[in-house]
Structures are given as C-alpha cells and as structure tokens.
Design an enzyme around this catalytic site. Structure first.
Site, PDB file in Angstrom:
ATOM      1  N   GLU A 173      -1.841  10.649   0.412  1.00  0.00           N
ATOM      2  CA  GLU A 173      -3.082   9.873   0.515  1.00  0.00           C
ATOM      3  C   GLU A 173      -3.288   9.311   1.920  1.00  0.00           C
ATOM      4  O   GLU A 173      -4.414   9.312   2.442  1.00  0.00           O
ATOM      5  CB  GLU A 173      -3.071   8.739  -0.520  1.00  0.00           C
ATOM      6  CG  GLU A 173      -4.428   8.067  -0.714  1.00  0.00           C
ATOM      7  CD  GLU A 173      -4.727   6.965   0.295  1.00  0.00           C
ATOM      8  OE1 GLU A 173      -5.908   6.563   0.425  1.00  0.00           O
ATOM      9  OE2 GLU A 173      -3.786   6.487   0.971  1.00  0.00           O
ATOM     10  N   HIS A 197      -2.021  -2.714   6.074  1.00  0.00           N
ATOM     11  CA  HIS A 197      -1.399  -1.850   7.089  1.00  0.00           C
ATOM     12  C   HIS A 197      -0.636  -2.655   8.139  1.00  0.00           C
ATOM     13  O   HIS A 197      -0.406  -2.169   9.255  1.00  0.00           O
ATOM     14  CB  HIS A 197      -2.436  -0.936   7.751  1.00  0.00           C
ATOM     15  CG  HIS A 197      -2.762   0.278   6.935  1.00  0.00           C
ATOM     16  ND1 HIS A 197      -3.491   1.332   7.428  1.00  0.00           N
ATOM     17  CD2 HIS A 197      -2.446   0.612   5.656  1.00  0.00           C
ATOM     18  CE1 HIS A 197      -3.613   2.264   6.490  1.00  0.00           C
ATOM     19  NE2 HIS A 197      -2.989   1.831   5.401  1.00  0.00           N
ATOM     20  N   ASP A 254       0.856  -1.179   0.000  1.00  0.00           N
ATOM     21  CA  ASP A 254       0.000   0.000   0.000  1.00  0.00           C
ATOM     22  C   ASP A 254       0.897   1.235   0.000  1.00  0.00           C
ATOM     23  O   ASP A 254       1.366   1.653   1.045  1.00  0.00           O
ATOM     24  CB  ASP A 254      -0.887  -0.043   1.243  1.00  0.00           C
ATOM     25  CG  ASP A 254      -1.857   1.108   1.366  1.00  0.00           C
ATOM     26  OD1 ASP A 254      -1.971   1.886   0.408  1.00  0.00           O
ATOM     27  OD2 ASP A 254      -2.480   1.234   2.434  1.00  0.00           O
TER      28      ASP A 254
END
Length: 347
Positions: free
Chosen positions: A221, A323, A187
C-alpha cells in the site's frame, strides 16, 4: 458490544516487533496467516504475497471485504560510502527529519541484522558549528552509521551488506496510562490488529456477519499498489479500507474518534457507503468524524484506480503526526472496531 482492547493492543505490539517495510513483508504475512488460522478462519496467500482470511457469513453469495496493509515505511541501502556510512532511499513517504537520531537495523539477503543509527552527515555542532549542523535534511546528508567496526566501503561489504538491503527503524511503541498509543508505523499495524479483533469478536461470540467477509492484509500500500484487483473474490460488492486518519490543522479528524473519509487526493469515496457508515455510527452512539484528506490514498482508492467495480470506503482512527512518530488514543481504535462490527452485522 465488548471490544477486547487488551487483546487488540497485544496483537498490535506483536506485529510492531515484526519488521515489514514495503517489499519485506513475508515474515509478517506468514505470522498473520498462522494467527488467522488459529481463530478458525480460512486463509490464502495471493501471488503478490498478500493475505486473505475469510470469515463465513449468513449470506455467502453477497460478500464484502475489509483491508489493512502490513507494509510500513522504511529504507533501502542506496550507496555505501568510502568511510563506511550508508546512504539510503526512503521506502514510502515521510520526511528525512522524521527519523533523525532513530536506531535501526540493516538486514542483508541472508537475514543477518546489523544495528545502526540514522544521523546527519554534519551532526556535531562541536565540529561543524551551529549553522552547518542545522542544514536541511535530505538524502545526501542523512546517513546510517553502523554499530560495527567499519571504516571503509570494503569493511561494510565484508559484513554482507550491499545495495538493495532493507533498513527498518525502531518503532518505540508505548501505551500510556492515559490511553494514548504512540509508535512508528501505527500506519497501518493498528489497523491489522483491528482485523484480528473483528475476527476474534465473531468467533468468540459464536455469531456470523451478515455477509461472508474477506479480511485482506495487503503488502504494497505504501508503494501505491496495495490490493491487486485480480485477487479480489468475485462476489465482493463492498470494500472498506482501514487506514490512519491524519489529525492536524485543516482536518476534522480526532485522536478519540473514528474517521470516515469523504475524499482523498485520488478520488471521492462512494457516497452511499459513506452515508451508510455515518448512519451506523449515529445509530450506535459511536464517536465519528467525516474528513477530506490532502496527500493521502488508501487500499480502496488504489484498487478503484485499477478498475475494481464495487462500492468503496475508508475509515480509520485519528492519528497525530502521521508518517512521523505517530499517536492515537485507544478510544479512536475502539470506535473504529465498533463501527466495523456493527457494519458487518447490519449490512
């Protein structure tokens, strides 16, 4: 359609090695600009420090945009304790236990790097016993232990480390023989690599997308304000964000498929554009899922909340343990790229 996975994964690994926690992305953006220029794309840097690379299409009046973000999770020095250990604040989401025992670097304003590890204050069961060593992990008891001869706050300050310095974790990137891709910060660096493979595909095959396409690499982001609305080329009528799709209990996403988002915690995605992507996937035999996300947003939804006026969607590879120490499969990455290339050829 030949997706060059060797190239894509090589690019991904390259950018994994360039630290870019939110707020510390300039080096990664500058490298991406060089790489897009090498592919023959026109580029520009926004005032906010994001990158736009433009792939000229057959129709230059109507335009589309595909985004990925280069900023990742990370940390920032919050407090230097009397004993030389460092308290930190998280950059972006994730839980404190996700990076326990990870090696890291602290980088000061001069760009000097100092090796360290993320450990609990009461790490040793020999000293504190099992119960205290199992205490909840939070910002008060997870610390950075520097691999320097320091024993006081003054020792750390003498190294040039201070409050506000950035901390980034080792990614531990690994690609297995069975096709799994494991790393911190998939990510969204796997999505950044997808943008390069899309650009390479059109350039190497000497073909043009139907519409001029802007490949936008955002840099905030994870902070919730990735793409700035006033930086978007005026003729953009559709925008697709590439981001990871959480895999797990209650979700439809798969580590082997591309996910087309229907809704996240901020908004419903544009139904017409979502349906267009589903139709493209079905017509081309691309393995896909449609999913609704809980604690999630993307460049697309953040942009819409700023008042952007165009159709918007979000797609991404299914990723396990988002995450945390993340994992996907090369099939999901390949399906994602195939969907976007077919979209650009058949808008």
């Amino acid at each position: 359609m030949n997706v060059n996975m060797d190239y894509l994964l090589k690019v991904m690994k390259k950018y994994m090695e360039i630290p870019s926690p939110g707020g510390y992305t300039k080096k990664a953006i500058e490298e991406a600009e060089k790489d897009f220029k090498a592919l023959g794309l026109e580029t520009s840097i926004t005032k906010k420090g994001a990158l736009i690379a433009t792939l000229k299409g057959k129709n230059t009046e109507e335009q589309v945009m595909i985004s990925a973000h280069i900023d990742t999770l990370g940390a920032m020095v919050k407090e230097i304790q009397k004993d030389g250990r460092i308290k930190y604040k998280k950059i972006g989401g994730g839980c404190f236990s996700a990076i326990e025992a990870e090696n890291c670097y602290v980088v000061n304003r001069k760009g000097e790097k100092f090796r360290g590890s993320v450990i609990p204050k009461m790490a040793s069961t020999h000293i504190y016993g099992q119960e205290l060593a199992n205490s909840q992990r939070n910002e008060n008891n997870i610390l950075i232990r520097l691999d320097e001869k320091v024993g006081s706050k003054e020792d750390v300050l003498a190294l040039g480390i201070n409050v506000g310095d950035f901390v980034y974790m080792d990614t531990r990137t690994e690609i297995t023989e069975s096709g799994f891709v494991k790393s911190r910060y998939l990510d969204d660096k796997v999505a950044v690599a997808m943008l390069f493979e899309i650009a390479r595909y059109f350039k190497d095959n000497n073909i043009m997308p139907e519409y001029t396409t802007h490949l936008y690499i955002s840099n905030y982001e994870e902070m919730g304000h990735g793409v700035a609305v006033n930086s978007i080329p005026k003729n953009v009528g559709e925008m697709i964000a590439i981001d990871i799709a959480p895999v797990g209990e209650g979700q439809e996403s798969s580590e082997y498929a591309v996910t087309i988002a229907a809704k996240d915690r901020k908004t419903v995605y544009d139904y017409e554009l979502r349906s267009k992507l589903v139709n493209i996937a079905e017509e081309n035999g691309i393995d896909y899922r449609v999913d609704v996300f809980n604690s999630y947003s993307s460049d697309a939804t953040q942009l819409i909340q700023q008042g952007a006026d165009f159709k918007f969607a979000c797609v991404g590879p299914g990723v396990d343990a988002t995450h945390h120490y993340e994992r996907t499969h090369s099939l999901a990455i390949e399906n994602n790229v195939k969907l976007l290339i077919n979209y650009l050829q058949n808008i």
